[in-house]
Design a protein around this motif. Structure first.
Motif, mmCIF file in Angstrom:
data_model
loop_
_atom_site.group_PDB
_atom_site.id
_atom_site.type_symbol
_atom_site.label_atom_id
_atom_site.label_comp_id
_atom_site.label_asym_id
_atom_site.label_seq_id
_atom_site.Cartn_x
_atom_site.Cartn_y
_atom_site.Cartn_z
ATOM 1 N N ALA A 1 43.551 62.649 17.522
ATOM 2 C CA ALA A 1 42.610 63.113 18.193
ATOM 3 C C ALA A 1 42.278 64.129 18.091
ATOM 4 C CB ALA A 1 43.386 62.846 19.990
ATOM 5 N N LEU A 2 42.719 65.506 17.779
ATOM 6 C CA LEU A 2 42.273 66.476 17.539
ATOM 7 C C LEU A 2 41.091 66.282 16.178
ATOM 8 C CD1 LEU A 2 42.009 69.265 18.273
ATOM 9 C CD2 LEU A 2 44.180 70.322 16.974
ATOM 10 N N ILE A 3 41.605 65.673 15.259
ATOM 11 C CA ILE A 3 41.417 65.988 14.045
ATOM 12 C C ILE A 3 40.164 65.049 13.972
ATOM 13 C CG2 ILE A 3 41.735 64.376 11.559
ATOM 14 C CD1 ILE A 3 44.352 65.610 11.761
ATOM 15 N N THR A 4 40.059 64.168 14.866
ATOM 16 C CA THR A 4 38.702 63.050 15.014
ATOM 17 C C THR A 4 37.518 63.817 15.265
ATOM 18 O OG1 THR A 4 40.106 60.743 14.719
ATOM 19 C CG2 THR A 4 38.146 60.749 15.869
ATOM 20 N N ARG A 5 38.304 64.712 16.429
ATOM 21 C CA ARG A 5 37.128 65.761 17.574
ATOM 22 C C ARG A 5 36.879 66.121 16.538
ATOM 23 N NH1 ARG A 5 39.646 66.042 21.703
ATOM 24 N NH2 ARG A 5 40.389 68.652 20.800
ATOM 25 N N ALA A 6 37.521 66.540 15.689
ATOM 26 C CA ALA A 6 37.054 67.518 14.995
ATOM 27 C C ALA A 6 35.765 67.680 13.259
ATOM 28 C CB ALA A 6 38.085 68.494 13.676
ATOM 29 N N LEU A 7 36.128 65.837 13.268
ATOM 30 C CA LEU A 7 35.324 65.789 12.336
ATOM 31 C C LEU A 7 33.689 65.723 13.067
ATOM 32 C CD1 LEU A 7 37.861 63.085 10.591
ATOM 33 C CD2 LEU A 7 36.594 64.460 9.384
ATOM 34 N N SER A 8 33.923 65.125 14.416
ATOM 35 C CA SER A 8 32.835 64.176 14.879
ATOM 36 C C SER A 8 31.912 65.512 15.475
ATOM 37 C CB SER A 8 32.575 62.841 15.929
ATOM 38 O OG SER A 8 33.827 63.429 16.641
ATOM 39 N N ASP A 9 32.775 65.972 16.203
ATOM 40 C CA ASP A 9 31.839 67.637 16.841
ATOM 41 C C ASP A 9 31.137 68.298 16.604
ATOM 42 O OD1 ASP A 9 31.633 69.904 19.264
ATOM 43 O OD2 ASP A 9 33.244 67.883 20.314
ATOM 44 N N GLU A 10 29.751 68.940 17.272
ATOM 45 C CA GLU A 10 28.997 69.499 17.134
ATOM 46 C C GLU A 10 29.585 70.765 16.517
ATOM 47 O OE1 GLU A 10 26.158 68.817 15.754
ATOM 48 O OE2 GLU A 10 26.084 66.870 16.003
ATOM 49 N N ARG A 11 30.347 71.014 17.006
ATOM 50 C CA ARG A 11 31.693 72.291 17.280
ATOM 51 C C ARG A 11 32.474 72.318 15.869
ATOM 52 N NH1 ARG A 11 33.939 72.307 22.652
ATOM 53 N NH2 ARG A 11 34.712 70.629 22.714
ATOM 54 N N GLY A 12 32.230 71.323 15.961
ATOM 55 C CA GLY A 12 33.444 71.113 14.043
ATOM 56 C C GLY A 12 32.197 70.418 12.831
ATOM 57 N N LEU B 1 42.511 70.600 7.491
ATOM 58 C CA LEU B 1 41.348 69.940 7.363
ATOM 59 C C LEU B 1 40.047 70.473 6.946
ATOM 60 C CD1 LEU B 1 38.983 66.713 8.150
ATOM 61 C CD2 LEU B 1 39.805 68.233 9.970
ATOM 62 N N GLU B 2 39.556 71.793 7.327
ATOM 63 C CA GLU B 2 38.524 72.845 7.321
ATOM 64 C C GLU B 2 38.216 73.156 5.844
ATOM 65 O OE1 GLU B 2 36.541 76.315 8.733
ATOM 66 O OE2 GLU B 2 38.362 76.607 8.914
ATOM 67 N N ALA B 3 39.497 73.290 4.790
ATOM 68 C CA ALA B 3 39.275 73.446 4.001
ATOM 69 C C ALA B 3 39.162 72.382 2.539
ATOM 70 C CB ALA B 3 41.349 73.771 3.190
ATOM 71 N N ALA B 4 39.661 71.212 3.496
ATOM 72 C CA ALA B 4 39.182 69.656 2.474
ATOM 73 C C ALA B 4 37.671 69.348 2.627
ATOM 74 C CB ALA B 4 40.508 68.407 3.008
ATOM 75 N N ALA B 5 37.376 69.933 3.683
ATOM 76 C CA ALA B 5 36.168 68.999 4.071
ATOM 77 C C ALA B 5 35.132 70.251 3.218
ATOM 78 C CB ALA B 5 35.836 69.517 5.477
ATOM 79 N N GLY B 6 35.458 71.304 3.060
ATOM 80 C CA GLY B 6 34.787 71.895 2.259
ATOM 81 C C GLY B 6 34.589 71.786 0.789
ATOM 82 N N ALA B 7 35.680 70.585 0.564
ATOM 83 C CA ALA B 7 36.103 71.111 -1.150
ATOM 84 C C ALA B 7 35.262 69.498 -1.368
ATOM 85 C CB ALA B 7 37.366 70.194 -1.564
ATOM 86 N N ALA B 8 35.266 68.672 0.054
ATOM 87 C CA ALA B 8 34.502 67.759 -0.148
ATOM 88 C C ALA B 8 32.641 68.000 -0.090
ATOM 89 C CB ALA B 8 34.868 66.594 1.137
ATOM 90 N N LEU B 9 32.453 68.315 0.506
ATOM 91 C CA LEU B 9 30.601 68.158 0.577
ATOM 92 C C LEU B 9 30.621 69.735 -0.661
ATOM 93 C CD1 LEU B 9 31.014 70.274 4.568
ATOM 94 C CD2 LEU B 9 29.813 67.853 3.688
ATOM 95 N N ALA B 10 31.719 70.405 -1.231
ATOM 96 C CA ALA B 10 31.180 71.512 -2.431
ATOM 97 C C ALA B 10 30.782 70.376 -3.439
ATOM 98 C CB ALA B 10 31.558 72.555 -2.863
ATOM 99 N N THR B 11 31.586 69.289 -3.261
ATOM 100 C CA THR B 11 30.959 68.317 -4.555
ATOM 101 C C THR B 11 30.316 66.881 -3.930
ATOM 102 O OG1 THR B 11 33.046 67.297 -4.197
ATOM 103 C CG2 THR B 11 33.370 68.810 -5.588
#
Length: 398
Positions: free
Chosen positions: A121-132, A162-172
């Protein structure tokens, strides 16, 4: 209030929620960096705030177990006089790490690791919420499962990964976080205990109990946790040596030599190679037949000694190597066993108070089965007619 639980379970958040819900000032200190001076300054500020404009204070003290007894004592006047509402957080067992006067004045709440559903639930919210992440990326199903696994019930760890993985994904310019991306950004799960904390003893206890229960896989799991936590390999080796005598004993005569050899090898080679030696010894002990007969035997003998069942050493067993010993009757009448056929001299060895006591009760497991037959024959030759006092040893694989 004392909040006791593992990292990432919301201790700081709960303290903040309490302050907002009760409309009180929120002041946070960490016992790692703060001392008595900083605590007294906060308490004095809280007194002024209460007296000046009626605003009470919640003092959140993180890692309170890091405070010494004297530092914890400095909190007592503020708690007793209600100058602050103290909410302390600890990852250590408070009954070991917090002074009794403070503990007795506090409500103790135990927090458990978050479940996978909570973290999802926390990860799902972090992916979709504007604060995430605001929907910038999605998370592949296998990557999600890996993220939950390495989080180990720790919300902070899950969000950091999640933040580290998202940063790596967005960078590529990836739209979905893959399992490979998560694995590359998060090298390994952090070990679940601090080797200086109370879980150090919990995991060590679980290792020994798994060996005692002959569960080799569970024993290897706990051994791996201790190794990955940076545990002193000599500490692990000492525990294995104790286990060899406590839980295996005469059921496997190679157990103690194996554990001692492992301890000597570990002292000479150290990590990382010492992990191989510790694994070797752990597997050998876990799969060995089990007997606690030696443990029960010395325990029963010590109990009788503590009760005063000792008495004088029989005269014929006393030292006769000094002038005048014969006049006292010492060593007179002693029968040298090597001069007797069979090597067993039928004479009294124990003091009168425990003459017919039987402390050793061998099991029928492993090599100890041989001793079970031998001890009965020896006692018969010695004329020992007493009944067994010790309990039978723990059962184990034959």
């Amino acid at each position: 209030m004392i909040l006791w639980g593992p990292p990432g379970t919301g201790k700081t958040t709960l303290a903040y929620v309490v302050s907002k819900a009760t409309n009180k000032r929120f002041v946070e200190l960490s016992a790692i960096t703060a001392g008595v001076k900083e605590v007294r300054a906060v308490i004095e500020g809280a007194r002024r705030a209460t007296g000046g404009y009626g605003k009470e204070t919640v003092l959140f003290l993180d890692e309170i177990h890091r405070f010494s007894k004297a530092q914890q004592d400095s909190l007592l006047p503020a708690v007793e006089n209600r100058w602050v509402t103290l909410i302390a957080a600890t990852t250590e067992n408070p009954y070991f790490s917090i002074i009794s006067p403070l503990l007795s004045r506090s409500l103790l709440l135990t927090l458990e690791p978050l479940t996978d559903d909570d973290l999802l639930a926390l990860i799902t919210r972090a992916l979709s919420d504007e604060r995430g992440l605001g929907g910038a990326v999605t998370l592949a199903e296998d990557a999600q499962a890996h993220l939950l696994r390495i989080a180990g019930g720790d919300a902070r760890r899950a969000l950091t990964a999640l933040e580290a993985a998202a940063g790596a994904a967005l960078a590529t310019h990836e739209q979905e976080i893959s399992l490979q991306t998560v694995e590359s950004t998060v090298d390994r799960a952090a070990v679940k205990y601090d080797r200086d904390g109370d879980q150090h003893y919990d995991v060590a206890s679980a290792l020994i109990k798994s060996i005692r229960g002959s569960d080799v896989d569970a024993a290897l799991h706990y051994l791996a946790r201790m190794i990955e936590a940076g545990e002193d390999p000599r500490f692990i080796a000492r525990r294995l040596m104790i286990s060899a005598s406590e839980d295996i004993g005469l059921a496997d005569l190679t157990a103690l030599p194996t554990a001692v050899a492992a301890a000597q090898a570990v002292a000479m080679i150290g990590f990382p190679e010492a992990a191989l030696t510790l694994s070797h010894a752990t597997i050998a002990l876990a799969l060995a037949p089990k007997s606690n007969a030696a443990t029960l035997a010395i325990g029963a003998a010590q109990e009788d000694v503590r009760k005063g069942l000792a008495g004088p050493v029989p005269a014929h067993l006393r030292d006769g190597h000094y002038k005048g010993a014969a006049k006292l009757g010492h060593a007179q009448g002693y029968v040298y066993p090597h001069d007797v056929p069979g090597g067993i001299a039928a004479q009294q060895y124990a003091p009168d108070a425990v003459r017919d006591k039987r402390y050793y009760t061998p099991t029928r497991y492993g090599a100890e089965a041989r001793y079970a037959d031998v001890v009965d024959r020896v006692r018969e030759r010695l004329g020992r007619t007493g009944s067994a006092d010790g309990a039978a040893g723990d059962k184990g694989p034959a």
